[in-house]
Design a protein around this motif. Structure first.
Motif, PDB file in Angstrom:
ATOM      1  N   LEU A  46       0.810  -1.210   0.000  1.00  0.00           N
ATOM      2  CA  LEU A  46       0.000   0.000   0.000  1.00  0.00           C
ATOM      3  C   LEU A  46       0.849   1.268   0.000  1.00  0.00           C
ATOM      4  O   LEU A  46       0.503   2.249  -0.660  1.00  0.00           O
ATOM      5  N   PHE A  52      -3.668   4.226  -3.605  1.00  0.00           N
ATOM      6  CA  PHE A  52      -3.979   4.267  -2.173  1.00  0.00           C
ATOM      7  C   PHE A  52      -3.502   5.566  -1.542  1.00  0.00           C
ATOM      8  O   PHE A  52      -4.208   6.153  -0.716  1.00  0.00           O
ATOM      9  N   GLY A  55      -5.934   8.334  -2.427  1.00  0.00           N
ATOM     10  CA  GLY A  55      -7.177   8.204  -1.662  1.00  0.00           C
ATOM     11  C   GLY A  55      -6.990   8.543  -0.196  1.00  0.00           C
ATOM     12  O   GLY A  55      -7.832   9.203   0.411  1.00  0.00           O
ATOM     13  N   ALA A  56      -5.869   8.101   0.386  1.00  0.00           N
ATOM     14  CA  ALA A  56      -5.598   8.406   1.793  1.00  0.00           C
ATOM     15  C   ALA A  56      -5.373   9.898   2.002  1.00  0.00           C
ATOM     16  O   ALA A  56      -5.788  10.455   3.030  1.00  0.00           O
ATOM     17  N   THR A  59      -8.833  11.552   1.832  1.00  0.00           N
ATOM     18  CA  THR A  59      -9.597  11.211   3.031  1.00  0.00           C
ATOM     19  C   THR A  59      -9.031  11.908   4.269  1.00  0.00           C
ATOM     20  O   THR A  59      -9.786  12.431   5.095  1.00  0.00           O
ATOM     21  N   THR A 246     -14.910   0.858   4.312  1.00  0.00           N
ATOM     22  CA  THR A 246     -14.379   2.063   3.673  1.00  0.00           C
ATOM     23  C   THR A 246     -15.128   2.389   2.388  1.00  0.00           C
ATOM     24  O   THR A 246     -15.361   3.560   2.077  1.00  0.00           O
ATOM     25  N   MET A 309      -9.190   4.420  -1.634  1.00  0.00           N
ATOM     26  CA  MET A 309      -8.543   3.780  -0.495  1.00  0.00           C
ATOM     27  C   MET A 309      -9.130   2.396  -0.234  1.00  0.00           C
ATOM     28  O   MET A 309      -8.391   1.435   0.046  1.00  0.00           O
ATOM     29  N   SER A 312      -7.980  -0.149  -2.941  1.00  0.00           N
ATOM     30  CA  SER A 312      -6.581  -0.522  -2.747  1.00  0.00           C
ATOM     31  C   SER A 312      -6.432  -1.478  -1.568  1.00  0.00           C
ATOM     32  O   SER A 312      -5.643  -2.434  -1.625  1.00  0.00           O
TER      33      SER A 312
END
Length: 323
Positions: A46, A52, A55-56, A59, A246, A309, A312
């Protein structure tokens, strides 16, 4: 002299090799590496996955803004600071100006401040609905996966009925049953829609655990059923459910915005919410589309962050889809 027998020659060669001292130190060695857990192995992939990380980042930014929203908002989201510029005939919506980079709404309130503070309400609805749906799904999934038989059949038939109804239609129907729309009616409506998703996923994981070696060994040793369920089956079945949460969080935010847009959310706009802002902007959508574009973009980007996220995580934890 009779010709030499090939079988005897091969036997003699094997005996010679067995009698001789063969040195195998130079055959090469294999470096021993310590074992790696599934979580550690997934994290290694990851942290090198750009999808990922994107997306992280989205977020994390959304959660950070939602937490510190009251302190970073330029103005009170309910203060009508631009009310003197609102004219129903010529200029119902104040435009961008000094101190108000996005302008105001039809009541003279700062649009940027309402977007920032609205992130908190959107996050609250999405997280609360996901947690309630997860709790209900865990209860039904554990009942179906642990006991099986008639209990499994009854629970799964109820889940099938709920899944046969489109999720948004079911959420609208549940929210419409409330006497007065509120934030909690939206949360409960979305949570009920998410329950069958978690229940079916957990039930499938637990059925796979029932025939695993460690569960069979625990049964052979006489371990109680409750201990087998809650110490062995449930903990080893939660991985796919956590990953799914998620993804469900993204759909919860979108569904909450849809219910608020339809007027089934909190009618009090003193605490703004992005879906609520979309609903209030529909009467000005032709002449002032930015009132709907800004909250819509916020919803899209946040849902995209959770989706990236979650996908992934699913690929990293699923051995069948590892890249």
């Amino acid at each position: 002299m009779s010709p030499r027998n090939p079988m005897n020659a091969r036997k003699q060669r094997i005996d010679d090799l067995a009698a001789s001292s063969v040195v195998v130190d130079d055959a090469g060695t294999v470096d021993e590496a310590p074992g790696v857990s599934l979580i550690a192995s997934a994290w290694r992939r990851l942290r090198r996955d750009p999808v990922f990380l994107l997306g992280a980042a989205i977020t994390g930014l959304f959660i950070l803004v939602a937490i510190i929203a009251p302190w970073i908002a330029p103005h009170d989201p309910d203060a009508r600071l631009l009310i003197d510029q609102v004219s129903r005939q010529s200029n119902p919506i104040p435009g961008p100006q000094a101190g108000f980079p996005l302008g105001g709404d039809d009541r003279g309130r700062d649009l940027l401040s309402r977007l920032i503070v609205g992130s908190r309400q959107t996050l609250l609805v999405g997280v609360a609905a996901t947690l309630l749906g997860l709790l209900g799904g865990l209860i039904l999934g554990i009942l179906a996966g642990a006991f099986g038989g008639a209990v499994d059949s009854f629970v799964m038939r109820a889940v099938d009925v709920m899944l046969s109804i489109p999720s948004l239609l079911l959420a609208v129907s549940i929210a419409a049953l409330a006497r007065q729309p509120s934030q909690w009616t939206v949360i409960i409506a979305i949570a009920v829609v998410q329950i069958p998703i978690f229940a079916r996923l957990l039930r499938g994981s637990m059925l796979a655990q029932r025939s695993s070696d460690h569960v069979l060994a625990a049964r052979a040793l006489g371990v109680k059923r409750s201990a087998i369920i809650f110490r062995h089956m449930v903990p080893n079945s939660l991985g796919p459910v956590i990953v799914q949460s998620t993804l469900v969080l993204a759909t919860s935010i979108i569904d909450a915005a849809a219910l608020s847009f339809l007027g089934l959310g909190n009618p009090d706009d003193a605490k703004p919410e992005w879906g609520q802002m979309l609903g209030q902007a529909q009467q000005y959508i032709q002449d002032y589309p930015h009132l709907a574009i800004y909250p819509a973009l916020c919803i899209v980007f946040v849902a995209l962050g959770f989706t990236l996220m979650g996908e992934s995580l699913r690929e990293a934890l699923d051995p069948k889809s590892r890249r």
